[in-house]
Design an enzyme around this catalytic site. Structure first.
Site, PDB file in Angstrom:
ATOM      1  N   LYS A  29      19.128  32.507 -19.433  1.00 16.16           N
ATOM      2  CA  LYS A  29      19.842  33.001 -20.612  1.00 16.16           C
ATOM      3  C   LYS A  29      20.306  34.442 -20.387  1.00 16.16           C
ATOM      4  O   LYS A  29      21.471  34.777 -20.629  1.00 16.16           O
ATOM      5  CB  LYS A  29      18.912  32.917 -21.829  1.00 16.16           C
ATOM      6  CG  LYS A  29      19.615  32.949 -23.162  1.00 16.16           C
ATOM      7  CD  LYS A  29      18.609  32.822 -24.307  1.00 16.16           C
ATOM      8  CE  LYS A  29      18.064  31.415 -24.429  1.00 16.16           C
ATOM      9  NZ  LYS A  29      16.942  31.326 -25.379  1.00 16.16           N
ATOM     10  N   ARG A  98      14.500  36.659 -27.774  1.00 13.08           N
ATOM     11  CA  ARG A  98      14.726  35.291 -27.292  1.00 13.08           C
ATOM     12  C   ARG A  98      14.097  35.071 -25.929  1.00 13.08           C
ATOM     13  O   ARG A  98      14.301  35.851 -25.012  1.00 13.08           O
ATOM     14  CB  ARG A  98      16.233  35.024 -27.162  1.00 13.08           C
ATOM     15  CG  ARG A  98      17.041  35.520 -28.318  1.00 13.08           C
ATOM     16  CD  ARG A  98      18.529  35.481 -28.035  1.00 13.08           C
ATOM     17  NE  ARG A  98      19.046  34.142 -27.852  1.00 13.08           N
ATOM     18  CZ  ARG A  98      20.296  33.887 -27.472  1.00 13.08           C
ATOM     19  NH1 ARG A  98      21.140  34.884 -27.202  1.00 13.08           N
ATOM     20  NH2 ARG A  98      20.702  32.645 -27.350  1.00 13.08           N
ATOM     21  N   GLY A 107      14.031  24.439 -26.397  1.00 16.07           N
ATOM     22  CA  GLY A 107      13.093  24.389 -27.509  1.00 16.07           C
ATOM     23  C   GLY A 107      11.640  24.546 -27.125  1.00 16.07           C
ATOM     24  O   GLY A 107      10.759  24.437 -27.969  1.00 16.07           O
ATOM     25  N   MET A 109      10.110  27.216 -25.713  1.00 14.26           N
ATOM     26  CA  MET A 109       9.513  28.524 -25.918  1.00 14.26           C
ATOM     27  C   MET A 109      10.091  29.154 -27.173  1.00 14.26           C
ATOM     28  O   MET A 109      10.799  28.512 -27.915  1.00 14.26           O
ATOM     29  CB  MET A 109       9.704  29.366 -24.678  1.00 14.26           C
ATOM     30  CG  MET A 109       8.865  28.821 -23.536  1.00 14.26           C
ATOM     31  SD  MET A 109       8.989  29.821 -22.095  1.00 14.26           S
ATOM     32  CE  MET A 109      10.729  29.736 -21.814  1.00 14.26           C
ATOM     33  N   ARG A 349      25.426  28.202 -20.393  1.00 10.29           N
ATOM     34  CA  ARG A 349      24.752  27.784 -19.167  1.00 10.29           C
ATOM     35  C   ARG A 349      25.466  26.547 -18.666  1.00 10.29           C
ATOM     36  O   ARG A 349      26.196  25.894 -19.410  1.00 10.29           O
ATOM     37  CB  ARG A 349      23.274  27.484 -19.428  1.00 10.29           C
ATOM     38  CG  ARG A 349      23.116  26.301 -20.338  1.00 10.29           C
ATOM     39  CD  ARG A 349      21.678  25.990 -20.648  1.00 10.29           C
ATOM     40  NE  ARG A 349      21.695  25.116 -21.807  1.00 10.29           N
ATOM     41  CZ  ARG A 349      20.808  25.133 -22.784  1.00 10.29           C
ATOM     42  NH1 ARG A 349      19.823  25.989 -22.756  1.00 10.29           N
ATOM     43  NH2 ARG A 349      20.902  24.298 -23.776  1.00 10.29           N
ATOM     44  N   HIS A 465      17.241  18.698 -30.698  1.00 12.37           N
ATOM     45  CA  HIS A 465      16.109  18.682 -29.768  1.00 12.37           C
ATOM     46  C   HIS A 465      15.941  17.307 -29.136  1.00 12.37           C
ATOM     47  O   HIS A 465      15.808  17.159 -27.920  1.00 12.37           O
ATOM     48  CB  HIS A 465      14.840  19.087 -30.519  1.00 12.37           C
ATOM     49  CG  HIS A 465      13.606  19.012 -29.675  1.00 12.37           C
ATOM     50  ND1 HIS A 465      12.796  17.903 -29.663  1.00 12.37           N
ATOM     51  CD2 HIS A 465      13.067  19.893 -28.807  1.00 12.37           C
ATOM     52  CE1 HIS A 465      11.796  18.109 -28.826  1.00 12.37           C
ATOM     53  NE2 HIS A 465      11.937  19.311 -28.297  1.00 12.37           N
ATOM     54  N   SER A 792       7.339   2.937  13.156  1.00 16.59           N
ATOM     55  CA  SER A 792       7.750   2.899  11.766  1.00 16.59           C
ATOM     56  C   SER A 792       6.585   3.406  10.930  1.00 16.59           C
ATOM     57  O   SER A 792       5.483   2.844  10.994  1.00 16.59           O
ATOM     58  CB  SER A 792       8.128   1.473  11.368  1.00 16.59           C
ATOM     59  OG  SER A 792       8.452   1.454   9.997  1.00 16.59           O
ATOM     60  N   CYS A 860       8.915   2.859   6.445  1.00 20.12           N
ATOM     61  CA  CYS A 860       9.091   1.650   5.653  1.00 20.12           C
ATOM     62  C   CYS A 860       8.172   1.602   4.440  1.00 20.12           C
ATOM     63  O   CYS A 860       8.041   0.579   3.803  1.00 20.12           O
ATOM     64  CB  CYS A 860       8.909   0.416   6.514  1.00 20.12           C
ATOM     65  SG  CYS A 860       7.260   0.265   7.205  1.00 20.12           S
ATOM     66  N   TYR A 880      15.824   6.449  10.535  1.00 23.22           N
ATOM     67  CA  TYR A 880      16.182   5.684   9.340  1.00 23.22           C
ATOM     68  C   TYR A 880      15.042   5.676   8.333  1.00 23.22           C
ATOM     69  O   TYR A 880      13.893   5.968   8.658  1.00 23.22           O
ATOM     70  CB  TYR A 880      16.562   4.241   9.697  1.00 23.22           C
ATOM     71  CG  TYR A 880      15.409   3.392  10.190  1.00 23.22           C
ATOM     72  CD1 TYR A 880      14.588   2.719   9.284  1.00 23.22           C
ATOM     73  CD2 TYR A 880      15.139   3.267  11.547  1.00 23.22           C
ATOM     74  CE1 TYR A 880      13.518   1.956   9.727  1.00 23.22           C
ATOM     75  CE2 TYR A 880      14.076   2.501  11.986  1.00 23.22           C
ATOM     76  CZ  TYR A 880      13.259   1.849  11.080  1.00 23.22           C
ATOM     77  OH  TYR A 880      12.204   1.110  11.504  1.00 23.22           O
TER      78      TYR A 880
END
Ligand code: ADP
Ligand code: MG
Ligand code: MG
Length: 908
Positions: A29, A98, A107, A109, A349, A465, A792, A860, A880
């Site tokens: 902020k 703030r 919401g 804090m 933001r 909210h 693997s 895997c 992979y």
């Protein structure tokens, strides 16, 4: 004596001193307020107290040295800029205090508005406000501001229960006969201030502080402390925000949206945060202070209405929004206030968005030339893609909506109605899916929101909210469905004359905002249809599918990791292939011993001599061969890793108790029980205290002669026959649970003989490799690599054995506690434990490759489809990952992201 100047640590930054890069220090902020200030946008002046000050305070319980003085200095220049003094009884400066951490925690804090008002300055404020002439309106405004201060200050700074203030407000409204706080006049509000002060005194044992500087200091402390509020801790855990960042505190000169009908406050998005569509999205509330919009206390009007109410401010706002979007090159979310026709920017933001909007916006920004495809890829993620692969309600269902609210967070959810967070948690723990229904949510509902399948509120817009938090969690949410009358104490809601009680089933559509009674049937996602090949992105008008296609295509060009799938049947293999799988990384052979083949397995286990055993194996061979042929044919041209049988044999036999009962019953009836008795004896013989650590995997293959040989033969024969029929089979035989190279060498020697014999001159090549899933294998990988053509990593077993966890036992028994205590940020079965299990992977990869350059490496376990784990496997340099078919697109996307996020470098 030399002058020793102690350089004081800088804890306070004026807005003009900061910028958006300083989020660590100034919080999101504060950094963005500074950025907007420096862009020349109309931001009320103010300053930011750094996260470092917060951390120092939280560590010691006291403000760090120098902070008080720096605040005083910055306050003085703020007073000078505003031409007003804090606490001046004639013309007071008011400020907001703030919170604002590095990562947005909506919401979670605290914020206190109107700091600086007291019994004297409230009169001055009114006198100043009435300069326009309307004394009654000015009085109303001043007392409204004062009661808000006591309420917010009491609740957040002194922990006075918020309901007490709300009840007192309700009482005044009831006495007045109105549901609307705007109908209260100055006298009502003055009375309310008295009532609030009494509540304050009752709970704190002291009078509401009249000293503005004391108010300010206490509010700053409260914001610092709100970092460690329980709900903030919970939210951080859910969002995986580090616990040690601290929050900054912004002190901002107040501007007033509650000065009358020509004032107001609102929230806006530069694009639709739900769909990504371009346009103007937001909520506006006339004659109100900011927290009214965010809390969803009164129903807002769409932002477009502002054009009619105040064209000048509206046009200015649109101009600023366009400017911000160009500047941040992304969707921005904005808070603003209009004070008597003058627009003020209070926050911006980069806005949170749904999964669909993330893809659509990234695609649009590429089209607009604002970002390139690498950046677009960076801005979406696998969790979002996974979310888009969920089903939605079917279009042709017969249900009629009973209410329509705002589609605040998409998806389709059905479940039993609950009205409290606690009940949501209870029922969810019993495995029920629940819909949390509230008038509006607040941070105390967080647990229930996490537990619920979806959230339905009767008040509040897209920025309430409920909406913001649900979107962040990827939960379906309908907000502001105002036809619904929610009665929490009686655990019921009424809609269109019908009463819905706790436990009744409802369905909510987070895209359309529609609410249905009963369970609405769902349909597959269009993103899945696209992956399946039944939607052509070039020829349909679907912004989401086109954006997904474009970004996926780019991910594929960027990624270095190949993506394979775990598939045991031809059908799974075919689907995964459509999803983009480039081979099978794990084909389990266990299921091939179940169903009507059980009898053969029993014969194998009960064999009294070699002949009986060989007969059972010979009968299994053609069945296995057919299984492999089907898979090789589906994966024509792509590698298929087949794991030799892994689980302990008793898993293929009936449970002990059942057998014992069968034998007893049969004996009672005088039947011939020789076969059952033999089976029972075998099960008893094979009983293990710790089957996970017992006779399974390679150990089984070494103990039961011919078992692995039969499987190897079936694989080789299937490969040869598929190849002869014109397709290309690329089998890779994988030996499970190897801990020592000698195990692998023994299996391999026999396998190679069989393969040579079967393959002949067919041109088929069969690789032999091993799983790395026992810690000892990882630690002796250099030796094992001498005998293995590939590794693997079986990260499920590797995690179990590295931690000493039995997964089936521990997840239910104590993982919740470990998560609660922060011992884990996330279950190590969900996302790879980089430090421990990951280290074993790294060691094995390095030592394996050192011993055998070019050794093929894959994974895997389930981690192969987990976004964070995919990044880790990229970093370690595996070839992979292999995951379940549905996770294949997620892995492709994340493998591409891993490349662009490491600066496009190939980490090998
Ligand atoms: P949150 O992070 O919960 O949104 P904010 O600090 O943004 O909390 O503040 C809560 C509300 O108060 C917001 O609507 C904001 O716009 C409003 N607000 C904050 N500071 C001021 C101010 N100086 N003047 C007017 N409104 C303010
Ligand atoms: Mg805000
Ligand atoms: Mg295993």
């Amino acid at each position: 004596m030399s002058v020793q100047e102690t350089v004081e640590h800088k804890y306070v930054y004026d807005f003009a001193e900061g910028n958006r890069e300083l989020k660590d220090l100034l919080g999101g902020k504060g950094a963005n307020l500074a950025e907007m200030t420096n862009l020349g946008l109309p931001v009320p002046p103010g300053f930011t107290i750094t996260t470092e000050a917060c951390k120092a305070y939280l560590a010691t319980g006291a403000e760090p040295d120098g902070l008080a003085g720096q605040i005083a200095t910055h306050l003085a220049s703020l007073e000078q800029a505003m031409g007003k003094r804090l606490g001046d009884p004639e013309d007071p400066l008011l400020v907001s205090v703030r919170s604002g951490a590095k990562f947005s925690m909506p919401g979670m804090m605290e914020t206190v508005l109107n700091v600086g008002l007291n019994d004297r300055s409230v009169v001055g404020l009114s006198a100043q406000a009435s300069a326009g002439g309307d004394q009654a309106g000015a009085d109303r405004f001043a007392w409204d501001s004062y009661r808000r201060l006591i309420q917010m200050f009491g609740k957040t700074v002194c922990e006075v229960p918020g309901e007490e203030f709300e009840h007192a407000l309700d009482d005044v409204k009831r006495a007045k006969g109105t549901p609307n706080d705007l109908d209260l006049d100055a006298d009502d509000l003055r009375g309310l201030v008295d009532a609030y002060k009494k509540i304050f005194f009752k709970h704190t044992g002291r009078e509401f502080p009249q000293s503005p500087r004391e108010q300010l200091d206490l509010a700053i402390r409260a914001v610092f402390e709100s970092w460690n509020a329980e709900r903030a801790i919970l939210y951080r855990r859910q969002e995986r925000i580090p616990a040690d960042l601290g929050t900054a505190v912004n002190v901002v000169a107040m501007v007033f949206g509650n000065l009358g009908p020509d004032s107001g406050t609102g929230v806006a998005f530069t694009r639709d945060p739900a769909s990504g569509a371009q346009g103007i999205y937001g909520d506006y509330l006339a004659n109100a202070q900011g927290e009214d919009v965010v809390a969803g206390i009164r129903n807002t009007v769409p932002l477009q209405e502002l054009e009619r109410l105040d064209k000048k401010s509206y046009d200015e706002l649109l101009g600023i929004m366009a400017r911000l979007e160009g500047h941040y090159q992304d969707l921005c979310d904005i808070e603003f206030t209009i004070e008597r026709g003058k627009l003020w920017m209070l926050q911006t933001r980069v806005g949170k968005r749904t999964a669909a909007a993330a893809f659509v916006i990234a695609g649009q920004l590429v089209d607009e030339g604002l970002i390139d495809l690498d950046e677009a890829l960076h801005r979406v993620n696998g969790a979002q893609l996974a979310q888009l692969m969920f089903p939605r309600f079917r279009l042709d269902h017969e249900f009629q909506p009973v209410a329509k609210g705002i589609g605040a967070s998409p998806g389709a959810a059905s479940g039993k109605v609950v009205f409290t967070s606690a009940r949501a948690v209870e029922l969810a723990a019993e495995g029920e899916s629940v819909i949390l229904v509230r008038r509006e949510t607040n941070p105390d509902d967080l647990n229930g929101m996490i537990a619920a399948q979806g959230i339905l509120t009767s008040r509040g817009g897209k920025t309430s909210h409920a909406a913001v938090v649900a979107r962040g969690m990827g939960k379906t949410c309908v907000s502001g469905a105002d036809e619904i009358e929610v009665n929490v104490p009686q655990r019921r809601f009424v809609v269109g004359g019908q009463t819905v009680v706790e436990g009744d089933v409802v369905s909510i559509d987070g895209t359309t905002g529609k609410v249905y009674l009963g369970e609405v049937p769902v349909m597959p996602s269009e993103v899945v249809q696209y992956f399946e090949g039944s939607l052509d992105p070039e020829h349909i008008d679907n912004a989401l599918v086109r954006a997904v296609h474009r970004i996926m295509t780019h991910a594929d060009t960027r990624r270095r990791l190949a993506v394979r799938t775990n598939a045991d049947t031809g059908a799974d293999a075919a689907r995964a292939r459509r999803f983009g799988a480039e081979g099978i990384g794990l084909c389990r052979t266990e299921h091939m011993f179940l169903g009507d083949r059980r009898e053969l397995v029993e014969r194998l286990i009960l064999a009294r001599d070699n002949a009986e055993r060989d007969a059972a194996l010979a009968a299994l061979l053609p069945l296995q061969r057919a299984d492999f042929e089907e898979i090789f044919r589906e994966m024509d041209g792509l590698p298929v890793t087949v794991r030799l049988i892994d689980p302990p044999l008793h898993e293929f036999l009936p449970p002990l108790e059942q057998l014992a009962v069968n034998v007893a019953v049969a004996q009672e009836r005088g039947e011939d029980v020789a076969q059952e008795e033999a089976l029972l004896a075998a099960v008893r013989r094979m009983h293990e205290e710790n089957p996970m650590l017992g006779l399974r995997g390679v150990r089984l293959g070494l103990v039961i002669p011919g078992l692995f040989a039969m499987q190897v033969r079936a694989i080789a024969e299937a490969a040869v026959s598929v190849t002869r029929s014109g397709a290309v089979a690329k089998p890779e035989i994988m030996v499970p649970l190897v801990g020592a190279v000698q195990e692998l060498e023994t299996v391999r020697a026999e396998a190679e003989k069989i393969i040579a014999e079967v393959v002949g001159d067919s041109g088929v090549e069969v690789l032999i490799g091993t799983m790395i899933e026992v810690p000892r294998a990882a630690l002796t990988a250099g030796q094992i690599a001498e005998a293995a053509q590939f590794f693997s990593f079986g990260t499920n077993d590797l995690t179990q054995m590295a931690w000493g966890f039995s997964r089936d036992d521990v997840e239910g028994a104590f993982f919740w506690r470990y998560l609660e205590l922060g011992i884990f940020g996330i279950s190590p079965f969900e996302s790879i434990d980089r430090d421990g299990v990951g280290r074993l992977v790294r060691i094995a990869a390095e030592e394996g490759r050192a011993a055998r350059p070019g050794l093929k490496l894959g994974v895997c376990g389930e981690h192969g489809g987990d976004p964070d784990s995919v990044h880790f496997f990229h970093e370690v340099g595996l070839d992979y990952v292999s995951c379940s078919p549905f996770r294949v697109p997620v892995a492709r996307l994340e493998a591409g992201r891993a490349v662009v996020e490491t600066g496009g470098s190939d980490s090998r």
